[in-house]
Design an enzyme around this catalytic site. Structure first.
Site, PDB file in Angstrom:
ATOM      1  N   HIS A 196       0.999  -1.300   0.045  1.00  0.00           N
ATOM      2  CA  HIS A 196      -0.065   0.073  -0.181  1.00  0.00           C
ATOM      3  C   HIS A 196       0.930   1.248   0.019  1.00  0.00           C
ATOM      4  CE1 HIS A 196      -3.121   2.838   0.502  1.00  0.00           C
ATOM      5  NE2 HIS A 196      -3.879   2.097   1.510  1.00  0.00           N
ATOM      6  N   GLY A 197       1.161   1.764  -1.221  1.00  0.00           N
ATOM      7  CA  GLY A 197       1.872   3.055  -1.272  1.00  0.00           C
ATOM      8  C   GLY A 197       1.036   4.146  -1.547  1.00  0.00           C
ATOM      9  N   HIS A 243      -2.527   7.201  -1.273  1.00  0.00           N
ATOM     10  CA  HIS A 243      -3.566   7.722  -0.160  1.00  0.00           C
ATOM     11  C   HIS A 243      -3.073   8.342   1.153  1.00  0.00           C
ATOM     12  CE1 HIS A 243      -6.387   4.329  -1.861  1.00  0.00           C
ATOM     13  NE2 HIS A 243      -5.913   5.051  -3.090  1.00  0.00           N
ATOM     14  N   TYR A 281      -0.848   7.511   3.332  1.00  0.00           N
ATOM     15  CA  TYR A 281      -0.188   6.651   4.248  1.00  0.00           C
ATOM     16  C   TYR A 281       1.721   6.563   4.186  1.00  0.00           C
ATOM     17  CZ  TYR A 281      -5.082   5.559   4.830  1.00  0.00           C
ATOM     18  OH  TYR A 281      -6.211   5.936   5.284  1.00  0.00           O
TER      19      TYR A 281
HETATM   20  C1  FMN Z   1     -15.139   1.285   2.618  1.00  0.00           C
HETATM   21  C2  FMN Z   1     -13.745   1.660   1.922  1.00  0.00           C
HETATM   22  C3  FMN Z   1     -12.571   1.303   2.470  1.00  0.00           C
HETATM   23  C4  FMN Z   1     -11.311   1.442   1.653  1.00  0.00           C
HETATM   24  N1  FMN Z   1     -10.137   0.982   2.106  1.00  0.00           N
HETATM   25  C5  FMN Z   1      -9.060   0.983   1.589  1.00  0.00           C
HETATM   26  C6  FMN Z   1      -7.910   0.234   1.844  1.00  0.00           C
HETATM   27  O1  FMN Z   1      -7.760  -0.392   2.995  1.00  0.00           O
HETATM   28  N2  FMN Z   1      -6.807   0.273   0.988  1.00  0.00           N
HETATM   29  C7  FMN Z   1      -6.655   1.037  -0.192  1.00  0.00           C
HETATM   30  O2  FMN Z   1      -5.828   1.312  -0.798  1.00  0.00           O
HETATM   31  N3  FMN Z   1      -7.894   1.677  -0.604  1.00  0.00           N
HETATM   32  C8  FMN Z   1      -9.224   1.538   0.013  1.00  0.00           C
HETATM   33  N4  FMN Z   1     -10.229   2.095  -0.252  1.00  0.00           N
HETATM   34  C9  FMN Z   1     -10.234   2.657  -1.859  1.00  0.00           C
HETATM   35  C10 FMN Z   1     -10.823   1.697  -2.739  1.00  0.00           C
HETATM   36  O3  FMN Z   1      -9.729   0.782  -2.867  1.00  0.00           O
HETATM   37  C11 FMN Z   1     -10.898   2.167  -4.351  1.00  0.00           C
HETATM   38  O4  FMN Z   1      -9.737   2.676  -4.534  1.00  0.00           O
HETATM   39  C12 FMN Z   1     -12.032   3.320  -4.123  1.00  0.00           C
HETATM   40  O5  FMN Z   1     -13.186   2.864  -3.288  1.00  0.00           O
HETATM   41  C13 FMN Z   1     -12.390   3.784  -5.368  1.00  0.00           C
HETATM   42  O6  FMN Z   1     -13.136   2.506  -6.043  1.00  0.00           O
HETATM   43  P1  FMN Z   1     -14.796   2.522  -6.203  1.00  0.00           P
HETATM   44  O7  FMN Z   1     -15.259   3.908  -6.894  1.00  0.00           O
HETATM   45  O8  FMN Z   1     -14.967   1.330  -7.202  1.00  0.00           O
HETATM   46  O9  FMN Z   1     -15.349   2.609  -4.848  1.00  0.00           O
HETATM   47  C14 FMN Z   1     -11.443   1.901   0.392  1.00  0.00           C
HETATM   48  C15 FMN Z   1     -12.684   2.527  -0.039  1.00  0.00           C
HETATM   49  C16 FMN Z   1     -13.956   2.144   0.646  1.00  0.00           C
HETATM   50  C17 FMN Z   1     -15.132   2.526   0.025  1.00  0.00           C
END
Ligand code: FMN
Length: 375
Positions: free
Chosen positions: A179-180, A182, A184
């Site tokens: 996980h690089g 967002h 973090y």
């Molecule tokens: C409830 C929730 C939790 C998420 N947790 C993570 C995570 O743990 N790691 C990560 O890289 N992105 C996380 N994301 C981002 C998603 O991987 C994804 O990039 C984002 O939801 C956009 O895709 P979508 O429009 O299809 O939902 C999370 C998104 C949501 C909605």
């Protein structure tokens, strides 16, 4: 965009093709995006987590990237309900998740996570652990209560990622995703806003990439040569949506080249809306640029099948269904190789089966209430 019959038949054809990520063959192009769910008390994924993932594999998801799971470093996390990727009980739980996904015909990689300066003092699971980051600066620019990482801290975190990757291979996972993204820890190094170091780990984009590249190299060294190592990155940060790592393709190349050289097999370019061009003068999105610049397979993501991005989802908003013609056009042109789906799959375990069987009219809008249960 409307959902049309022609997009339906094309979808099955384009998305059903297998694709290789190093030694792994993913049976189709549909990836479950990593999504933190916080249903693992004590950091242990249990039966409900297992069936949540297995259900999606059984319904046609080719590759599952698990929710972010903490590596074995006490400062890595901030919740006792986020699964951990270290510890006997935790890894035993994960081994059963991998087994269940395989039994359902899917493939699965854990997303290895360290949150860095996002941690608040006193947060679980290790209340005494300090927040650590490149310069002790939080994504919003404040100093917070954390500390700049010492040489020893860097080595400990590199070791924790390598150990987690070794464990992933040992207990039956098909690869790992680092996980690089967002905002973090790894992204805190990549981004000049949080990385003010004056040693070899700070400065120009290549120096800011050094820490992540060392983690990739350590992971690569620990696992088998054909074990896939994926790297997720983003321009945006959880606390700064408009932040950018790279303003130009040249800057992006400076970041991606050392990561690819260190052993990344595939990049996961996290955007909120996949159809938005990344740089002026080209229609390519971030995954498209990543593939063009590195030659590696890439995963795109961001509002696939939904109209309304996930930040609004976090704020409790739903999102209506949107067609995927634009996505299929891009896939057909080989702009990128795989497509990660977040909220649409969280909402509906059958999303992939419906899309692959041309059952577009059965797709469901996203309702933020889906976050409350693990079904
Ligand atoms: C409830 C929730 C939790 C998420 N947790 C993570 C995570 O743990 N790691 C990560 O890289 N992105 C996380 N994301 C981002 C998603 O991987 C994804 O990039 C984002 O939801 C956009 O895709 P979508 O429009 O299809 O939902 C999370 C998104 C949501 C909605």
């Amino acid at each position: 965009m409307t959902v049309t019959a022609s997009s339906a038949s094309r979808a099955a054809e384009i998305l059903s093709r297998p694709v290789a990520l190093n030694g792994l063959t993913v049976p189709n192009r549909i990836v479950m995006a990593p999504m933190t769910r916080m249903f693992s008390p004590g950091g242990v994924p249990g039966e409900d987590v297992r069936s949540y993932y297995a259900r999606r594999a059984a319904a046609g998801v080719g590759l599952i990237v698990t929710e972010g799971t903490y590596v074995g470093h006490e400062s890595a996390g901030q919740s006792d309900r986020v699964p951990r990727f270290h510890g006997e009980e935790q890894l035993a739980g994960w081994a059963e998740v991998a087994e269940a996904v395989h039994a359902a015909g899917g493939t699965i990689v854990p997303q290895l996570w360290h949150i860095g300066m996002v941690r608040e003092q006193g947060d679980p699971p290790y209340a005494d652990a300090p927040a650590v980051g490149p310069s002790g600066i939080r994504v919003d620019g404040t100093e917070g209560t954390g500390k700049a990482m010492t040489r020893r801290d860097l080595d400990d975190v590199i070791g924790a990622f390598a150990e987690a990757a070794a464990a992933a291979e040992r207990i039956g996972f098909d690869g790992v995703e680092l996980h690089g993204a967002h905002g973090y820890l790894l992204d805190q190094f990549l981004w000049a806003g949080t990385n003010r170091r004056t040693d070899a780990y700070g400065g120009d984009p290549v120096a800011r990439t050094k820490f992540a590249a060392e983690i990739v190299a350590a992971v690569r060294e620990t696992v088998s040569a054909d074990f896939p190592v994926l790297f997720r990155y983003s321009q945006w940060k959880q606390e700064a949506y408009d932040a950018r790592l790279a303003e130009t393709p040249e800057e992006l190349e400076a970041i991606l080249t050392p990561l690819a050289a260190a052993g990344v097999d595939a990049f996961h370019a996290s955007t909120r809306r996949y159809w938005i061009p990344e740089f002026e003068g080209s229609d390519l999105n971030l995954a498209g640029w990543t593939k063009k610049l590195t030659g590696k397979p890439t995963i795109t993501v961001g509002s696939v099948g939904l109209d309304g991005d996930f930040i609004r989802g976090f704020m409790g908003e739903g999102a209506p269904v949107q067609g995927i013609d634009n996505l299929l056009d891009r896939l057909e042109r080989d702009e990128f190789d795989l497509v990660a789906v977040g909220r649409a799959l969280l909402q509906d375990p059958e999303w992939a089966a419906k899309v692959l069987a041309d059952r577009f009219e059965e797709l469901k809008p996203y309702d933020a209430a889906a976050l409350k249960t693990l079904s």
